[in-house]
Design a protein around this motif. Structure first.
Motif, PDB file in Angstrom:
ATOM      1  N   GLU A 375      -4.985 -15.942  30.061  1.00 41.21           N
ATOM      2  CA  GLU A 375      -3.726 -16.085  29.311  1.00 41.21           C
ATOM      3  C   GLU A 375      -3.506 -17.489  28.781  1.00 41.21           C
ATOM      4  OE1 GLU A 375      -3.404 -12.556  31.945  1.00 41.21           O
ATOM      5  OE2 GLU A 375      -3.936 -14.663  32.331  1.00 41.21           O
ATOM      6  N   SER A 376      -4.044 -18.511  29.435  1.00 39.39           N
ATOM      7  CA  SER A 376      -3.840 -19.878  28.938  1.00 39.39           C
ATOM      8  C   SER A 376      -5.038 -20.434  28.187  1.00 39.39           C
ATOM      9  CB  SER A 376      -3.465 -20.817  30.081  1.00 39.39           C
ATOM     10  OG  SER A 376      -4.478 -20.877  31.052  1.00 39.39           O
ATOM     11  N   MET A 377      -6.237 -19.991  28.534  1.00 36.58           N
ATOM     12  CA  MET A 377      -7.426 -20.440  27.781  1.00 36.58           C
ATOM     13  C   MET A 377      -7.491 -19.768  26.412  1.00 36.58           C
ATOM     14  SD  MET A 377     -11.458 -20.174  28.818  1.00 36.58           S
ATOM     15  CE  MET A 377     -12.727 -20.928  27.807  1.00 36.58           C
ATOM     16  N   ARG A 378      -7.017 -18.548  26.333  1.00 39.43           N
ATOM     17  CA  ARG A 378      -7.040 -17.794  25.071  1.00 39.43           C
ATOM     18  C   ARG A 378      -5.849 -18.211  24.207  1.00 39.43           C
ATOM     19  NH1 ARG A 378      -9.334 -12.905  23.444  1.00 39.43           N
ATOM     20  NH2 ARG A 378     -10.301 -12.606  25.498  1.00 39.43           N
ATOM     21  N   THR A 379      -6.050 -18.303  22.905  1.00 36.99           N
ATOM     22  CA  THR A 379      -4.960 -18.679  22.014  1.00 36.99           C
ATOM     23  C   THR A 379      -5.008 -17.844  20.734  1.00 36.99           C
ATOM     24  OG1 THR A 379      -3.823 -20.602  21.034  1.00 36.99           O
ATOM     25  CG2 THR A 379      -6.199 -20.507  20.773  1.00 36.99           C
ATOM     26  N   PRO A 380      -3.851 -17.540  20.145  1.00 33.79           N
ATOM     27  CA  PRO A 380      -3.881 -16.802  18.879  1.00 33.79           C
ATOM     28  C   PRO A 380      -4.489 -17.641  17.767  1.00 33.79           C
ATOM     29  CG  PRO A 380      -1.647 -17.549  19.364  1.00 33.79           C
ATOM     30  CD  PRO A 380      -2.473 -17.850  20.574  1.00 33.79           C
ATOM     31  N   LEU A 381      -5.181 -16.993  16.854  1.00 21.82           N
ATOM     32  CA  LEU A 381      -5.746 -17.674  15.683  1.00 21.82           C
ATOM     33  C   LEU A 381      -5.860 -16.669  14.550  1.00 21.82           C
ATOM     34  CD1 LEU A 381      -7.061 -20.146  14.318  1.00 21.82           C
ATOM     35  CD2 LEU A 381      -9.261 -19.379  15.254  1.00 21.82           C
TER      36      LEU A 381
END
Length: 532
Positions: A375-381
């Motif tokens: 949840e914190s390593m992944r980010t929207p792009l």
């Protein structure tokens, strides 16, 4: 000479000597138009997680303007950061290098070295105008920008201050997300050289803690009950580093600062900070703010929830406030898109939307970020591509925020220095599927001891597995099978049957550390040897 009335595209293919001279200017003009450099508008928020963006996850809220970018362009489904923390993430983005290489490893001890090579400086050398408006959070003043106006530190949601290029701190009236957009549009409309391509960084404070909504949206989502993650009451069995954190909604979320249950006669660790934030409101604004919260505060202290009732009450208030702040952000992304379209800039502009990292919306019982967990390593792009890029839909390859710098340089036709550690995403944006695309990602978090007390750790993520080493005052390894355990609840490290997986991941980890020249594992081995 009748051929001179034909379209330039056709005339450029003619070889008749009678039309050669008149056509030279037409052919040259056409080639010049075709070669017009692309503009770049990079919109980055703080702590916006994919769970709270409806083109990724429809459980919670709708974000129609953010979704416009994805609908008209591409959505990266495996986008990650290299260090899930605001300042370090920004340093990774602007240099294209991991934290140990750019020197900004954490928010508590570091000052960004503005003399080093950065992507905006390289874009300037390629003939671009560069500008940044909003959150900077790198302690030193910006370099490599033709124009900048930044927030002091984290900035204020209400009637905020900005630091100008004259090094003056100026107070502005309004809601911060709106003001950052106002200033960004004003720079595009009135201050840039319109004969040059530009790269504009619009950096929002939203959706950072403590999630103060725009006043017109105070009542939004108050009738909504958000579903809780299945692992909200995680007991952290087999994961001592996860158990040691201080980012629990139940135990660590401050009742006044975070949930706004303010009372003058009660004490709270962050009461003074909260008073300072809402103290920026004008008397009329404060009356509106207090009128909304007064009945909620009265009911809360009357019921005085405890235990799990308190944890779940906090969760609902957190989700509502976070969602309200996203609403204003989404409105303002729409304003930027509308401006670009109205000015005829959209077809020649790469519009990028992302966050500096992900965030926990109750998963594992948490708020905040920092951990290497998904949840914190992944980010929207998401990216809206220039008109001549035909790629649409999802891009599944693993990408990281160190890739933005080489991507922008590649798009600008500028050389990518060999010491940049990221890779250009341009082949993916052109619809290519490179066979040699990366199969793993490296992560390293440094800020400990500090707020939220997340242990230092580094690790490797592949398409299926994740291996993490927590170090410093702890020596613990964690292994996850993301296919079978996507919420990372079961640490498989040391369990029978995973010996080969672990060995392969350890080898991949060492390979990445050598590739990126991070000496941490060698340093830890040397320290161990000394203790013996």
């Amino acid at each position: 000479m009748k051929n001179l009335n034909l379209p330039a595209s056709l005339l450029c293919s003619l070889s008749g000597t009678a039309v050669v001279l008149p056509l030279l200017s037409s052919c040259s003009a056409q080639k010049k138009a075709e070669a017009k450099p692309y503009n770049i508008v990079y919109i980055m928020t703080d702590d916006h997680t994919a769970q709270m963006m409806s083109c990724y996850d429809q459980r919670y809220i709708e974000t129609p303007n953010l979704d416009r970018i994805a609908a008209d362009g591409v959505r990266f489904t495996n986008s990650f950061v290299a260090n899930s923390l605001s300042g370090p993430s920004r340093a990774c983005m602007i240099t294209g290098k991991h934290s140990h290489a750019n020197g900004f490893t954490d928010n508590t001890t570091c000052v960004f070295d503005g003399s080093q090579q950065t992507m905006p400086k390289l874009l300037q050398q390629a003939g671009y105008q560069t500008a940044i408006v909003g959150k900077w959070h790198l302690e030193s003043l910006p370099t490599g920008f033709d124009y900048w106006e930044i927030l002091p530190g984290q900035g204020d949601y209400y009637n905020p201050r900005f630091i100008t290029m004259q090094n003056d701190t100026v107070a502005e009236k309004g809601y911060l997300t709106n003001l950052i957009t106002d200033k960004s549009i004003d720079w595009m409309e009135n201050q840039r050289d319109k004969d040059k391509p530009f790269c504009l960084f619009i950096h929002h404070k939203a959706i950072h803690r403590n999630w103060l909504p725009e006043l017109k949206y105070l009542s939004l989502y108050e009738d909504k009950t958000f579903s809780m993650p299945d692992n909200f009451y995680d007991d952290y069995e087999g994961r001592p580093a996860a158990a040691a954190q201080e980012m629990s909604i139940w135990k660590d979320m401050d009742i006044m600062y975070d949930t706004k249950m303010y009372r003058k006669d009660l004490k709270s660790p962050l009461k003074g900070a909260y008073e300072a934030y809402v103290g920026r409101l004008t008397p009329e604004e404060r009356a509106q703010y207090d009128a909304f919260y007064a009945p909620i505060i009265e009911e809360f202290y009357k019921k005085n929830p405890q235990g799990r009732d308190l944890a779940e009450w906090k969760y609902q208030r957190y989700m509502r406030d976070y969602a309200k702040v996203v609403k204003s952000l989404d409105d303002n992304v729409g304003r930027v898109l509308d401006y670009l379209e109205a000015q005829g800039l959209l077809d020649n502009t790469l519009v990028v939307y992302t966050s500096d990292q992900g965030f926990y919306m109750g998963e594992h019982g948490w708020f905040d970020k920092r951990f290497m967990y998904e949840e914190s390593m992944r980010t929207p792009l998401v990216m809206r591509l220039p008109k001549d890029f035909q790629t649409r839909g999802d891009i599944p390859q693993m990408v990281q925020n160190i890739d933005y710098a080489p991507t922008f340089l590649d798009l600008a036709g500028a050389p990518i220095p060999d010491d940049i550690q990221g890779v250009s995403l341009l082949p993916l944006l052109r619809g290519e599927k490179p066979a040699d695309w990366r199969k793993s990602l490296y992560y390293h978090f440094y800020e400990y001891p500090a707020e939220h007390m997340v242990k230092r750790h580094y690790g490797v993520r592949t398409e299926r597995y994740k291996l993490i080493h927590f170090y410093n005052d702890i020596d613990e390894w964690e292994l996850y099978d993301l296919q079978e355990d996507p919420t990372e609840m079961h640490n498989l490290y040391g369990q029978p049957g995973y010996e080969q997986v672990t060995e392969d991941l350890r080898a991949e980890l060492k390979k990445l550390q050598a590739q990126y020249q991070d000496p941490i594992e060698e340093k830890l081995q040397a320290e161990k040897a000394q203790k013996k």
